[in-house]
Design a protein around this motif. Structure first.
Motif, short mmCIF file in Angstrom:
data_model
loop_
_atom_site.label_atom_id
_atom_site.label_comp_id
_atom_site.label_asym_id
_atom_site.label_seq_id
_atom_site.Cartn_x
_atom_site.Cartn_y
_atom_site.Cartn_z
N LEU A 614 68.53 48.24 48.10
CA LEU A 614 69.45 47.98 49.19
C LEU A 614 68.64 47.80 50.47
CD1 LEU A 614 72.45 47.82 50.12
CD2 LEU A 614 72.27 50.28 50.63
N SER A 615 68.97 46.76 51.26
CA SER A 615 68.24 46.49 52.49
C SER A 615 69.22 46.24 53.63
CB SER A 615 67.33 45.28 52.33
OG SER A 615 66.27 45.53 51.44
N TYR A 616 68.87 46.77 54.80
CA TYR A 616 69.61 46.52 56.03
C TYR A 616 68.69 45.79 57.00
CZ TYR A 616 71.64 47.27 60.64
OH TYR A 616 72.12 47.07 61.90
N LEU A 617 69.20 44.76 57.65
CA LEU A 617 68.39 43.93 58.55
C LEU A 617 69.10 43.72 59.87
CD1 LEU A 617 66.06 41.89 59.14
CD2 LEU A 617 67.50 40.13 58.07
N ASP A 618 68.38 44.02 60.96
CA ASP A 618 68.84 43.69 62.30
C ASP A 618 67.87 42.66 62.88
OD1 ASP A 618 70.28 43.74 64.67
OD2 ASP A 618 69.11 45.37 65.52
N PHE A 619 68.38 41.50 63.24
CA PHE A 619 67.55 40.39 63.69
C PHE A 619 68.07 39.90 65.03
CE2 PHE A 619 66.25 36.06 64.24
CZ PHE A 619 65.08 35.86 63.52
N GLU A 620 67.18 39.69 66.00
CA GLU A 620 67.62 39.21 67.31
C GLU A 620 66.52 38.38 67.97
OE1 GLU A 620 69.18 40.86 71.66
OE2 GLU A 620 68.70 42.25 70.05
N TYR A 621 66.90 37.19 68.44
CA TYR A 621 66.02 36.45 69.35
C TYR A 621 66.12 37.13 70.71
CZ TYR A 621 65.87 32.58 65.97
OH TYR A 621 65.67 31.80 64.86
N THR A 622 65.06 37.74 71.15
CA THR A 622 65.09 38.45 72.43
C THR A 622 64.69 37.57 73.61
OG1 THR A 622 62.86 39.29 71.97
CG2 THR A 622 64.72 40.72 71.41
N ASP A 623 64.08 36.41 73.34
CA ASP A 623 63.75 35.44 74.39
C ASP A 623 63.51 34.09 73.73
OD1 ASP A 623 63.01 34.04 76.61
OD2 ASP A 623 61.05 34.98 76.84
N PHE A 624 64.56 33.29 73.65
CA PHE A 624 64.46 31.99 73.00
C PHE A 624 65.40 31.02 73.72
CE2 PHE A 624 64.99 29.60 68.68
CZ PHE A 624 64.31 28.51 69.21
N ARG A 625 64.85 30.31 74.70
CA ARG A 625 65.66 29.42 75.55
C ARG A 625 65.44 27.94 75.21
NH1 ARG A 625 68.00 31.00 79.93
NH2 ARG A 625 67.49 29.03 81.00
N ARG A 626 64.83 27.68 74.04
CA ARG A 626 64.54 26.30 73.68
C ARG A 626 65.10 25.95 72.31
NH1 ARG A 626 58.57 24.52 75.92
NH2 ARG A 626 58.95 25.05 78.10
N GLY A 627 66.31 26.42 72.03
CA GLY A 627 66.94 26.08 70.76
C GLY A 627 67.69 24.76 70.86
N ASN A 628 67.72 24.01 69.77
CA ASN A 628 68.53 22.79 69.74
C ASN A 628 70.01 23.16 69.78
OD1 ASN A 628 66.42 21.04 69.71
ND2 ASN A 628 66.75 20.30 67.63
N CYS A 629 70.75 22.49 70.58
CA CYS A 629 72.17 22.80 70.72
C CYS A 629 72.94 22.37 69.48
CB CYS A 629 72.76 22.10 71.94
SG CYS A 629 72.03 22.65 73.51
N ALA A 630 73.87 23.22 69.06
CA ALA A 630 74.80 22.84 68.00
C ALA A 630 75.81 21.85 68.56
CB ALA A 630 75.49 24.08 67.44
N PHE A 631 76.54 21.19 67.66
CA PHE A 631 77.52 20.20 68.09
C PHE A 631 78.54 20.84 69.04
CE2 PHE A 631 81.54 17.98 67.80
CZ PHE A 631 81.16 16.65 67.93
N GLY A 632 78.75 20.21 70.20
CA GLY A 632 79.74 20.68 71.15
C GLY A 632 79.30 21.86 71.99
N GLN A 633 78.10 22.36 71.79
CA GLN A 633 77.62 23.52 72.55
C GLN A 633 77.12 23.06 73.92
OE1 GLN A 633 74.62 25.75 70.49
NE2 GLN A 633 74.44 27.33 72.06
#
Length: 768
Positions: A614-633
């Motif tokens: 069993l595995s638990y995962l917490d994932f977070e981009y803490t500084d990522f301002r260069r992501g490609n925008c999703a449709f309509g975002q």
């Protein structure tokens, strides 16, 4: 789908046998030996979050690729995409670009297989697979920021053995056949030859072409010679040739949502492409008019030597790996010729590792060594605009091809050492350090030609076509009169990556540990980019903290392992679809990953054993301002090359389910003096997670549970079994991205990659 009610009855009967098993006194568990720290150790002595899948399990459930391996390994995901393969551990992996080396590195018999194309290669005749989570930056190398997969192939046996086996899956007419011969040739020389042939009919129907896809065929042969002339020296030579060819793909359009105008299917009909998109829901049916193929050849040879001295053992590992790939893909996912991709790729790698491991029966033991690798990558691709693009308003670029030519040469050197000090009888310190130097030189050129599906065609001189490609599609070209796209750059870097671990024996059967590790993956140059502004990407680094325990319990009849971790990544290398015809490669600023991995085994009775994790995962981009925008975002991130991108800070990444787990029940019971009844029940759980290339919030795969069952009889010489895979018939998508050109009419249209649905089959083998 065919009716397999009678097989389901067999499966339920076998499960009842498992639940009602004998309660006789349990035997001790077998000791699982691994080489995760370049020495043979019991798995409970290794201070690494580690999962092992043994060769027999791989054979029993027809696990032939890393895709199939996911069921038995929490926090591990592999997916096909429109143009590549991606592999993730704890949410960390590498995106779509042939120049990327993998954050989760694959090693076969100690040799690095760092390219995405090699992840796709089927495997066979394995002794075991070791999955190491988290950075493994000292003994395995620099490109293991997310983890390492170590595949160990079967070697020659001390006595003569031979066998043949076969599996047939009914629904998809899938046949796999294996054969091997192994044993001594002389008193000092042993050999093994293994052969695999596999053929599959596909599980997604191409309604336009009237066939099931992907149709797959594989042939592989491996020869191994083991030479041991004295008690102090041995050498093993392995040579393998592997071909795997696909016809068609398992990609289908699963969403076509209108926003400000028509759906994409309606828009195609309106511009004269009637019936261009007939199926826009997830039902294992796809559109497509191109005769897609993917032909791959992999060759490798590995020479390993061990020489024993009074002080310790000198080991050398010499590896040569090469592959070539020829592929043609439908990139518009419609029944018309709008957009295609043609790829030719070649890769060649030579590596040499030398290490010396001291004897372990002393207070201070150690491993020191050096590593060298040289590799060359050549990638050519043509993005073709077919005649039907005229109907979408791009008539000047109809029958035009965008040809990319990319070449890269890379060399890496490293020296490393790891020292194990017994501070007291119960407390140990493991300290390691690796220094790596790497240099790369790469070139890339893009031109517009007069052929959409061929290499080396004459350049187009149409100024309108050039203007549309550069202005409308954002592709810089090296044609006369164009902006120019002829790049040649080099980079070099070096880095120290330390690791420190403390181990404490709380008792004779319980070991506690805590570790600090750093890791990095070298930067490089983008193969798939369309702009000249961002050809180079930076190195990826990680700082990791782990703590856990390893325990033998119940007088050796049970084991329990737990590892808590926190990892901080900088400049995570990413690749995202730009919504038209290209991918943007870059670096995510900062990412934080934390969680806990737990697993164990228990012998419940002489006949029944259980393994679970069993595995638990917490994932977070803490500084990522260069992501490609999703449709309509709405763009709210940094401005890059004149375009404002989206801020992913605070969001989870793709393939990051909060909870994952597995359970496996093995039951063996004699039915006569020579024959045993055997059954194995596997169940793997994956929580909900985003699967979209640009993190579209609607692209969430619901939680699912995959259940496999194998039921049969076996003796020393033969076995026969029925198998069922995905018994609950879960409908699962593993990857999604937007269909090219659909956004131009205001439609949010996705293509996706499904996992194979429920299937049943029969297995048999004979051993001599």
């Amino acid at each position: 789908m065919k009716n397999h009610r009678w097989m389901k009855g067999v499966a339920l009967g076998a499960l009842g046998a498992v639940i009602g098993a004998s309660t006789s006194y349990a035997q001790q568990l077998d000791v699982i030996t691994v080489t995760a720290q370049k020495r043979e150790q019991a798995i409970t002595d290794v201070p690494i979050a580690l999962t092992v899948v043994e060769g027999q399990t791989l054979d029993d459930f027809e696990i032939n690729t890393l895709d199939d391996l996911q069921l038995s390994i929490p926090n591990f995901q592999v997916t096909q995409t429109g143009i590549g393969t991606q592999m993730y551990i704890r949410g960390i992996g590498t995106g779509n670009d042939p120049a990327f080396e993998q954050s989760v590195a694959q090693f076969i018999d100690g040799v690095s297989y760092g390219r995405a194309r090699l992840i796709r290669a089927p495997f066979f005749d394995l002794e075991r697979v070791e999955v190491l989570r988290g950075p493994q930056s000292v003994l395995f190398g620099k490109n293991t920021t997310g983890g390492a997969l170590s595949l160990v192939t079967a070697g020659p046996t001390d006595e003569f053995e031979a066998g043949v086996s076969s599996t047939y899956l009914f629904d998809y007419e899938e046949l796999t056949a294996d054969a091997y011969v192994s044993g001594p040739i002389t008193e000092t020389l042993g050999g093994r030859v293994a052969i695999r042939y596999a053929d599959s009919g596909g599980f997604v129907t191409n309604s336009n072409l009237g066939r099931d896809e992907p149709q797959r065929e594989q042939f592989a042969i491996r020869g191994v010679l083991a030479f041991e002339p004295t008690a102090n020296f041995d050498a093993t030579l392995k040579v393998e040739h592997n071909t795997f060819d696909n016809t068609g793909r398992e990609i289908e359009v699963v969403r076509d949502e209108a926003t400000v105008g028509p759906t994409y299917a309606q828009a195609l009909n309106a511009v004269g492409l009637t019936g261009g998109m007939t199926n826009t829901q997830f039902d294992f049916v796809r559109d497509g008019n191109s005769l897609e193929y993917s032909d791959n050849t992999v060759f490798n040879t590995t020479l390993t030597t061990n020489t024993d001295f009074d002080l310790g053992t000198l080991t050398t590992v010499t590896g040569y790996v090469t592959y070539d790939r020829n592929e043609f893909a439908d990139l518009d996912f419609t029944n018309y010729y709008i957009l295609t991709g043609l790829v030719e790729e070649e890769y060649e790698q030579f590596s040499q590792e030398v290490r010396f491991a001291s004897r372990e029966d002393q207070r201070l033991s150690w491993i020191v060594g050096g590593y060298f690798q040289d590799n060359t990558l050549t990638n050519g691709d043509v993005t073709g605009f077919g005649p039907a693009i005229t109907n979408l308003g791009y008539a000047p670029i109809a029958n035009v091809g965008l040809e990319r030519a990319y070449e890269q040469e890379a060399t890496a050197y490293a020296v490393f050492g790891e020292f194990n000090l017994d501070i007291t009888e119960r407390l140990r310190l493991i300290a390691g350090l690796r220094w790596t130097y790497e240099e790369k030189e790469a070139s890339r050129q893009i031109t517009a030609t007069t052929a959409p599906d061929a290499f080396g065609a004459p350049l187009t001189t149409n100024p309108v076509a050039i203007a549309i490609v550069q202005g409308g599609l954002g592709v810089a070209l090296n044609n006369p009169g164009a902006a120019g796209h002829d790049l040649n750059q080099s980079r070099e870097e070096d880095r120290f990556t330390p690791a420190i671990t403390l181990e404490f024996d709380a008792s004779d059967n319980v070991m506690l540990f805590a570790s600090y590790k750093e890791g990095f993956k070298g930067g490089g140059f983008d193969v798939r980019g369309n702009s000249t502004a961002f050809f180079e990407f930076d190195e990826e680094t990680v700082t990791s903290y782990e703590a856990g325990l390893r325990a033998d319990l119940w007088d050796g009849r049970a084991q329990f392992n737990a590892t808590a971790y926190l990892a901080k990544y900088e400049n995570l290398q990413i690749s995202q679809f730009d919504g038209t015809i290209g991918f943007n490669v870059g670096n995510a600023g900062e990412t934080e990953v934390s969680g806990i991995d737990m697993d164990g085994r228990i012998a419940l009775t002489d006949s029944l054993s259980l393994a679970a994790g069993l595995s638990y995962l917490d994932f977070e981009y803490t500084d990522f301002r260069r992501g490609n925008c999703a449709f309509g975002q709405t763009p709210d991130g940094d401005v890059v090359n004149g375009v404002q991108l989206c801020d992913y800070t605070g969001r989870r990444g793709r393939f990051t389910p909060e909870w994952t787990g597995f359970a496996r029940l093995d039951y063996v019971r004699p039915v006569s003096d020579r024959i045993d009844f055997v059954s194995t029940l596997n169940a793997g759980y994956t929580g909900e997670h985003n699967i979209h290339d640009n993190l579209d919030e609607a692209a969430v795969q619901d939680a699912y549970t995959l259940v496999d069952l194998r039921v049969g009889f076996e003796s020393d010489r033969w076995d026969v079994a029925l198998i069922g895979r995905n018994l609950l018939d879960e409908e699962i998508l593993t990857f999604a991205a937007n269909v090219p050109f659909a956004s131009s009419v205001g439609a949010n249209t996705w293509y996706a990659v499904p996992l194979r649905p429920q299937t049943f089959g029969i297995q048999g083998s004979v051993r001599f």
